[in-house]
Design an enzyme around this catalytic site. Structure first.
Site, PDB file in Angstrom:
ATOM      1  CE1 TYR A  44      -3.939  -2.081   0.102  1.00 59.63           C
ATOM      2  CE2 TYR A  44      -2.565  -3.437   1.525  1.00 59.63           C
ATOM      3  CZ  TYR A  44      -3.677  -3.280   0.733  1.00 59.63           C
ATOM      4  OH  TYR A  44      -4.527  -4.326   0.558  1.00 59.63           O
ATOM      5  CE1 TYR A 172      -7.205  -6.539   3.177  1.00 54.89           C
ATOM      6  CE2 TYR A 172      -6.145  -8.156   4.588  1.00 54.89           C
ATOM      7  CZ  TYR A 172      -6.154  -7.387   3.443  1.00 54.89           C
ATOM      8  OH  TYR A 172      -5.111  -7.480   2.548  1.00 54.89           O
ATOM      9  CG  ASP A 273      -9.725 -14.909   6.751  1.00 53.50           C
ATOM     10  OD1 ASP A 273      -8.684 -15.408   7.227  1.00 53.50           O
ATOM     11  OD2 ASP A 273      -9.718 -13.889   6.032  1.00 53.50           O
ATOM     12  CE  LYS A 302      -2.211 -12.046   7.993  1.00 47.34           C
ATOM     13  NZ  LYS A 302      -1.285 -11.024   7.544  1.00 47.34           N
TER      14      LYS A 302
HETATM   15  C1  LIG Z   1      -7.881 -12.085   8.056  1.00 45.99           C
HETATM   16  C2  LIG Z   1      -6.999 -12.067   6.843  1.00 45.99           C
HETATM   17  N1  LIG Z   1      -7.357 -12.771   5.755  1.00 45.99           N
HETATM   18  C3  LIG Z   1      -6.590 -12.808   4.653  1.00 45.99           C
HETATM   19  C4  LIG Z   1      -5.408 -12.104   4.573  1.00 45.99           C
HETATM   20  C5  LIG Z   1      -4.566 -12.136   3.319  1.00 45.99           C
HETATM   21  O1  LIG Z   1      -3.443 -12.905   3.520  1.00 45.99           O
HETATM   22  P1  LIG Z   1      -2.147 -12.702   2.559  1.00 45.99           P
HETATM   23  O2  LIG Z   1      -1.623 -11.349   2.824  1.00 45.99           O
HETATM   24  O3  LIG Z   1      -1.224 -13.817   2.969  1.00 45.99           O
HETATM   25  O4  LIG Z   1      -2.634 -12.878   1.156  1.00 45.99           O
HETATM   26  C6  LIG Z   1      -5.015 -11.335   5.675  1.00 45.99           C
HETATM   27  C7  LIG Z   1      -3.770 -10.545   5.630  1.00 45.99           C
HETATM   28  O5  LIG Z   1      -3.527  -9.651   6.390  1.00 45.99           O
HETATM   29  C8  LIG Z   1      -5.820 -11.322   6.837  1.00 45.99           C
HETATM   30  O6  LIG Z   1      -5.487 -10.604   7.925  1.00 45.99           O
END
Ligand SMILES: Cc1ncc(COP(=O)(O)O)c(C=O)c1O
Length: 454
Positions: A44, A172, A273, A302
């Site tokens: 970003y 997100y 997620d 992550k």
């Molecule tokens: C809750 C959540 N889902 C998905 C993602 C996306 O993961 P990536 O950055 O490995 O594509 C993030 C990244 O910050 C996240 O916090």
């Protein structure tokens, strides 16, 4: 172009600094920074951005070593990932051993021990009945995979009208197109693409915070949409308990429990997620355990590799996978080049083993206690709107957005690495952080936020 070559030339004349963990001299640092500024995007950012950027030469334990020799205590775990800290001998060893065998092979038509062992571990650790594993190369891709699974599932059941996704505001889920479509359409960073992504259904989530029962009225927006549109909805997708980049909000476990019930009632799948929350960050191994529920599809990423390599996984149930296999075209339609990369799988196995063998729950509790105590003074500051802590996550929400060009250098001067966004200044340190270092982090935050001019 010519400028690029000059910078590249300068950098290649001094390779020793990239090989050893030495301090770089000022000229080398300036060369590196000027090439970076004029050619490389950061997350970003704009090329040529004036915001400060810090060259790192090594990282060890909870410390990042800058090129000028300064050391910073890490408050970010490199965005939720480095739960065991940096340069961990067990993780290094896993990678070295795997490297001797093979760095990568395609996963089409081939398999290997690291993939199988990791899948077994994930099935064992995640809530039942999740038992089928798809390896993806990043969190965002695992979300794409989850969304495709849900659509293929309903197609296979003869309900091809179920193509849309329902979610709550302030979410997100990543930066790819499917993931963007379920990020908050107004508050998120993706407003710009709102008419290019599929139109999904957004409702207000719960105002009930973590630890509190849900108000009956909080379920109404979701129930209304499910009642009206369930024939077009493939799945509800949520970050369980903690909404991360959409606002660092901690919501009621009761809300999540009710959402699970509504999904069952209206015949839609539930995708959780756990990319940020998974592997202990909220005090449970997976955040959905706070609500004692299990999703139909779960994404993890992550911290999966302890922050060493990019790897994610989408897990689902036998029912979902069997249904997909029985429908057209009889298989799941996704298959990335680097699927189940052996290096990433090996370091993930080592990371999960370290986690399980450690007293991670006690560590997270200690961090929670330290964050509560250390961030307490911030509650009294005029410019602070809220202070909240859950597990190893501490958030100070300001009334106004902070100025990154002012606040980040102040943190660096104070010897800590903290990277706020918008009005949110937050800490999520590696689980291995010692009490004194955690205190240095919270003291720095508290002292710096006390001043008005941020
Ligand atoms: C809750 C959540 N889902 C998905 C993602 C996306 O993961 P990536 O950055 O490995 O594509 C993030 C990244 O910050 C996240 O916090």
């Amino acid at each position: 172009m010519g400028e690029a070559k000059i910078f590249l030339g300068l950098i290649s004349q001094s390779p020793q600094c990239y090989i050893q963990n030495c301090n770089m001299n000022t000229i080398e640092i300036n060369d590196l920074l000027s090439f970076d500024r004029s050619h490389i995007w950061h997350p970003y950012s704009a090329i040529g951005d004036e915001l400060p950027i810090y060259p790192v030469v090594s990282a060890n334990g909870v410390r990042l070593k800058l090129a000028d020799g300064r050391e910073l205590i890490d408050g970010m775990s490199s965005w939720w990932c480095a739960i065991h800290g940096y340069n961990h001998p067990a993780l290094n060893a896993a990678l070295k051993t795997q490297l001797e065998a093979m760095a990568h092979v395609m996963f089409g038509g081939l398999t290997h021990q690291p993939a199988v062992e990791l899948a077994k571990k994930l099935v064992e650790l995640t809530p039942y009945p999740l038992q089928m594993v798809f390896f993806a190369d990043s969190g965002s891709v695992s979300i794409e995979v989850a969304m495709k699974m849900a659509i293929q599932y309903w197609n296979a059941k003869g309900q091809s009208s179920k193509q849309r996704f329902l979610t709550i505001k302030n979410g997100y889920h990543g930066d790819t197109f499917g993931a963007m479509s379920v990020c908050d359409p107004i508050n998120s960073m993706h407003t710009l693409f709102s008419s290019a992504v599929n139109q999904q259904i957004f409702v207000d989530g719960s105002n009930c915070t973590f630890g509190n029962p849900v108000n009956k009225t909080d379920m109404i927006p979701m129930e209304k949409q499910l009642a009206a549109k369930h024939q077009n909805i493939a799945a509800v997708i949520l970050e369980p308990i903690v909404q991360g980049a959409g606002g660092m909000r901690f919501y009621s476990a009761d809300y999540l429990r009710q959402v699970r019930k509504l999904c069952d009632q209206y015949g839609v799948l539930l995708i959780l997620d756990e990319i940020a929350t998974g592997f202990g960050r909220t005090g449970k191994l997976f955040a959905c355990e706070h609500a004692d529920i299990s999703p139909d599809i779960m994404c993890v990423g992550k911290a999966l590799t302890g922050g060493y390599l990019s790897l994610a996984a989408t897990l689902t149930t036998l029912e979902v996978s069997n249904t997909i296999s029985m429908g057209e075209p009889g298989r799941f339609m996704h298959g990335p080049t680097f699927m189940a990369n052996p290096l990433a799988c090996s370091v993930a196995i080592a990371s999960l083993q370290l986690l399980i063998d450690s007293e991670w729950q006690a560590r997270v509790e200690r961090i929670e206690h330290g964050l509560r105590e250390g961030l307490e003074p911030c509650k009294n500051y005029e410019q602070v709107a809220d202070v909240r802590v859950l597990g190893a996550i501490g958030v100070v929400e300001m009334k106004e957005a902070v100025d990154m060009s002012v606040i980040v250098p102040r943190f660096v001067e104070a010897g800590v690495w903290v990277r706020p966004f918008g009005r949110l200044v937050y800490l999520m340190p590696p689980y291995v952080i010692e009490k004194n270092d955690l205190k240095k982090l919270t003291d720095a935050l508290s002292n710096i936020l006390r001043t008005n001019s941020l």
